[in-house]
Design a protein around this motif. Sequence first.
Motif, PDB file in Angstrom:
ATOM      1  N   ALA A  76       0.844  -1.194   0.000  1.00  0.00           N
ATOM      2  CA  ALA A  76       0.000   0.000   0.000  1.00  0.00           C
ATOM      3  C   ALA A  76       0.875   1.239   0.000  1.00  0.00           C
ATOM      4  O   ALA A  76       1.880   1.307   0.710  1.00  0.00           O
ATOM      5  N   GLY A  77       0.488   2.238  -0.799  1.00  0.00           N
ATOM      6  CA  GLY A  77       1.192   3.511  -0.821  1.00  0.00           C
ATOM      7  C   GLY A  77       0.498   4.544   0.039  1.00  0.00           C
ATOM      8  O   GLY A  77      -0.472   4.242   0.753  1.00  0.00           O
ATOM      9  N   ALA A  78       0.984   5.792  -0.021  1.00  0.00           N
ATOM     10  CA  ALA A  78       0.448   6.894   0.784  1.00  0.00           C
ATOM     11  C   ALA A  78      -0.266   7.887  -0.125  1.00  0.00           C
ATOM     12  O   ALA A  78       0.231   8.238  -1.190  1.00  0.00           O
ATOM     13  N   THR A  79      -1.439   8.342   0.323  1.00  0.00           N
ATOM     14  CA  THR A  79      -2.262   9.249  -0.460  1.00  0.00           C
ATOM     15  C   THR A  79      -2.595  10.485   0.361  1.00  0.00           C
ATOM     16  O   THR A  79      -2.822  10.385   1.567  1.00  0.00           O
ATOM     17  N   SER A  80      -2.630  11.647  -0.275  1.00  0.00           N
ATOM     18  CA  SER A  80      -3.000  12.868   0.441  1.00  0.00           C
ATOM     19  C   SER A  80      -3.616  13.869  -0.515  1.00  0.00           C
ATOM     20  O   SER A  80      -3.436  13.784  -1.723  1.00  0.00           O
ATOM     21  N   TYR A  81      -4.360  14.807   0.064  1.00  0.00           N
ATOM     22  CA  TYR A  81      -4.817  15.965  -0.687  1.00  0.00           C
ATOM     23  C   TYR A  81      -3.690  16.988  -0.730  1.00  0.00           C
ATOM     24  O   TYR A  81      -2.728  16.907   0.048  1.00  0.00           O
ATOM     25  N   GLY A  82      -3.814  17.964  -1.611  1.00  0.00           N
ATOM     26  CA  GLY A  82      -2.853  19.048  -1.660  1.00  0.00           C
ATOM     27  C   GLY A  82      -3.462  20.334  -1.118  1.00  0.00           C
ATOM     28  O   GLY A  82      -4.679  20.435  -0.951  1.00  0.00           O
ATOM     29  N   TYR A  96      -3.228   6.979   8.403  1.00  0.00           N
ATOM     30  CA  TYR A  96      -1.794   6.694   8.308  1.00  0.00           C
ATOM     31  C   TYR A  96      -1.323   6.522   6.874  1.00  0.00           C
ATOM     32  O   TYR A  96      -0.146   6.278   6.629  1.00  0.00           O
ATOM     33  N   PHE A  97      -2.219   6.629   5.897  1.00  0.00           N
ATOM     34  CA  PHE A  97      -1.793   6.612   4.507  1.00  0.00           C
ATOM     35  C   PHE A  97      -1.458   8.013   4.028  1.00  0.00           C
ATOM     36  O   PHE A  97      -1.140   8.222   2.866  1.00  0.00           O
ATOM     37  N   ASP A  98      -1.578   8.994   4.903  1.00  0.00           N
ATOM     38  CA  ASP A  98      -1.383  10.402   4.566  1.00  0.00           C
ATOM     39  C   ASP A  98       0.013  10.635   4.008  1.00  0.00           C
ATOM     40  O   ASP A  98       1.007  10.492   4.701  1.00  0.00           O
ATOM     41  N   GLY A  99       0.076  11.021   2.747  1.00  0.00           N
ATOM     42  CA  GLY A  99       1.363  11.219   2.084  1.00  0.00           C
ATOM     43  C   GLY A  99       2.150  12.396   2.626  1.00  0.00           C
ATOM     44  O   GLY A  99       3.378  12.395   2.585  1.00  0.00           O
ATOM     45  N   GLU A 100       1.464  13.430   3.158  1.00  0.00           N
ATOM     46  CA  GLU A 100       2.180  14.573   3.724  1.00  0.00           C
ATOM     47  C   GLU A 100       2.952  14.154   4.967  1.00  0.00           C
ATOM     48  O   GLU A 100       4.111  14.511   5.154  1.00  0.00           O
ATOM     49  N   THR A 101       2.296  13.401   5.838  1.00  0.00           N
ATOM     50  CA  THR A 101       2.974  12.902   7.037  1.00  0.00           C
ATOM     51  C   THR A 101       4.100  11.946   6.651  1.00  0.00           C
ATOM     52  O   THR A 101       5.200  11.994   7.213  1.00  0.00           O
ATOM     53  N   ALA A 102       3.835  11.084   5.689  1.00  0.00           N
ATOM     54  CA  ALA A 102       4.845  10.118   5.253  1.00  0.00           C
ATOM     55  C   ALA A 102       6.083  10.826   4.706  1.00  0.00           C
ATOM     56  O   ALA A 102       7.214  10.361   4.883  1.00  0.00           O
ATOM     57  N   GLN A 103       5.885  11.959   4.061  1.00  0.00           N
ATOM     58  CA  GLN A 103       7.013  12.693   3.500  1.00  0.00           C
ATOM     59  C   GLN A 103       7.902  13.269   4.597  1.00  0.00           C
ATOM     60  O   GLN A 103       9.124  13.341   4.464  1.00  0.00           O
ATOM     61  N   ARG A 104       7.283  13.683   5.712  1.00  0.00           N
ATOM     62  CA  ARG A 104       8.043  14.303   6.800  1.00  0.00           C
ATOM     63  C   ARG A 104       8.755  13.280   7.681  1.00  0.00           C
ATOM     64  O   ARG A 104       9.801  13.564   8.258  1.00  0.00           O
ATOM     65  N   CYS A 105       8.173  12.088   7.820  1.00  0.00           N
ATOM     66  CA  CYS A 105       8.778  11.114   8.718  1.00  0.00           C
ATOM     67  C   CYS A 105       9.855  10.309   7.995  1.00  0.00           C
ATOM     68  O   CYS A 105       9.890  10.249   6.771  1.00  0.00           O
ATOM     69  N   SER A 106      10.728   9.721   8.776  1.00  0.00           N
ATOM     70  CA  SER A 106      11.743   8.860   8.192  1.00  0.00           C
ATOM     71  C   SER A 106      11.130   7.494   7.910  1.00  0.00           C
ATOM     72  O   SER A 106      10.081   7.146   8.456  1.00  0.00           O
ATOM     73  N   ILE A 107      11.783   6.727   7.073  1.00  0.00           N
ATOM     74  CA  ILE A 107      11.281   5.392   6.747  1.00  0.00           C
ATOM     75  C   ILE A 107      11.140   4.548   8.010  1.00  0.00           C
ATOM     76  O   ILE A 107      10.193   3.783   8.170  1.00  0.00           O
ATOM     77  N   SER A 108      12.076   4.713   8.955  1.00  0.00           N
ATOM     78  CA  SER A 108      12.039   3.917  10.178  1.00  0.00           C
ATOM     79  C   SER A 108      10.857   4.287  11.067  1.00  0.00           C
ATOM     80  O   SER A 108      10.424   3.492  11.903  1.00  0.00           O
ATOM     81  N   ASP A 109      10.306   5.505  10.900  1.00  0.00           N
ATOM     82  CA  ASP A 109       9.151   5.923  11.693  1.00  0.00           C
ATOM     83  C   ASP A 109       7.845   5.352  11.163  1.00  0.00           C
ATOM     84  O   ASP A 109       6.857   5.266  11.894  1.00  0.00           O
ATOM     85  N   ALA A 110       7.800   5.012   9.902  1.00  0.00           N
ATOM     86  CA  ALA A 110       6.561   4.538   9.278  1.00  0.00           C
ATOM     87  C   ALA A 110       6.317   3.076   9.661  1.00  0.00           C
ATOM     88  O   ALA A 110       7.254   2.304   9.832  1.00  0.00           O
ATOM     89  N   PRO A 111       5.051   2.682   9.805  1.00  0.00           N
ATOM     90  CA  PRO A 111       4.773   1.277  10.106  1.00  0.00           C
ATOM     91  C   PRO A 111       5.191   0.387   8.936  1.00  0.00           C
ATOM     92  O   PRO A 111       4.967   0.752   7.781  1.00  0.00           O
ATOM     93  N   PRO A 112       5.802  -0.763   9.208  1.00  0.00           N
ATOM     94  CA  PRO A 112       6.222  -1.641   8.099  1.00  0.00           C
ATOM     95  C   PRO A 112       5.038  -2.277   7.376  1.00  0.00           C
ATOM     96  O   PRO A 112       5.133  -2.588   6.184  1.00  0.00           O
ATOM     97  N   THR A 113       3.943  -2.482   8.098  1.00  0.00           N
ATOM     98  CA  THR A 113       2.740  -3.037   7.490  1.00  0.00           C
ATOM     99  C   THR A 113       1.533  -2.238   7.969  1.00  0.00           C
ATOM    100  O   THR A 113       1.593  -1.543   8.981  1.00  0.00           O
ATOM    101  N   VAL A 114       0.450  -2.339   7.212  1.00  0.00           N
ATOM    102  CA  VAL A 114      -0.805  -1.683   7.577  1.00  0.00           C
ATOM    103  C   VAL A 114      -1.936  -2.701   7.468  1.00  0.00           C
ATOM    104  O   VAL A 114      -1.788  -3.749   6.849  1.00  0.00           O
ATOM    105  N   GLY A 156      -3.260 -14.557   6.490  1.00  0.00           N
ATOM    106  CA  GLY A 156      -1.878 -14.397   6.940  1.00  0.00           C
ATOM    107  C   GLY A 156      -0.995 -13.677   5.942  1.00  0.00           C
ATOM    108  O   GLY A 156       0.225 -13.857   5.944  1.00  0.00           O
ATOM    109  N   ILE A 157      -1.596 -12.860   5.074  1.00  0.00           N
ATOM    110  CA  ILE A 157      -0.837 -12.114   4.063  1.00  0.00           C
ATOM    111  C   ILE A 157      -0.710 -10.659   4.512  1.00  0.00           C
ATOM    112  O   ILE A 157      -1.700  -9.923   4.523  1.00  0.00           O
ATOM    113  N   PRO A 158       0.475 -10.227   4.930  1.00  0.00           N
ATOM    114  CA  PRO A 158       0.629  -8.841   5.384  1.00  0.00           C
ATOM    115  C   PRO A 158       0.576  -7.852   4.222  1.00  0.00           C
ATOM    116  O   PRO A 158       0.924  -8.185   3.087  1.00  0.00           O
TER     117      PRO A 158
END
Length: 202
Positions: A76-82, A96-114, A156-158
Amino acid sequence: ITHVGLDRRTRDTLADGKRVTWVELPKDADYYTHKNRGFDATTGDIVAFIDGDCEPDPTWLDELIAPFADGALVVAGATSYGGAVAPIANAIDFPYFDGETAQRCSISDAPPTVRNFFANNVAFERTTFAARRYPTIDRMFHGQCQVLALQLLQAGIPVAFAPRARLTHAWPDDLRAWLEVRLLRGADTVSLLPYLTKHYTP
């Protein structure tokens, strides 16, 4: 690309010289029929879904398919309004799919699965989607994504999360359209309750 009655000239303009398979559907075809029929017209080992009202970042596809190299079956990717008020709308529509938040956080901060995904920004390993597809559920707006996500969890498919696979979603055309979407999503919450109860109660 699925469509409803696009004329040849428009299709040629959109294709811009690239090879495109056009799948024409009837006017009464719903959103998920477009997804399922679009999938039927593909041949790749990985199938990514995007909507016509979404603008991908330049690296969107690379980021979305990268986890498959590590064995992912669904990403799953991240989606946001502009725009200036996007953070408020994103918190309501995209959590948590918010692309604006995803852009600001580091990869390690993002959940590995949703535990969910949106059909406008997701990719599947071919046989994984072929075995399930989007279900046909009467009187449901866009809750079929959640139902399929529950089926994947039960199997059982993440669902891997790719926070840098970002799309910008178009705003509704006007206030009436925005309110209509709000009401339809509220109705989805009610329609999803039996599925959620059946999955989480045990």
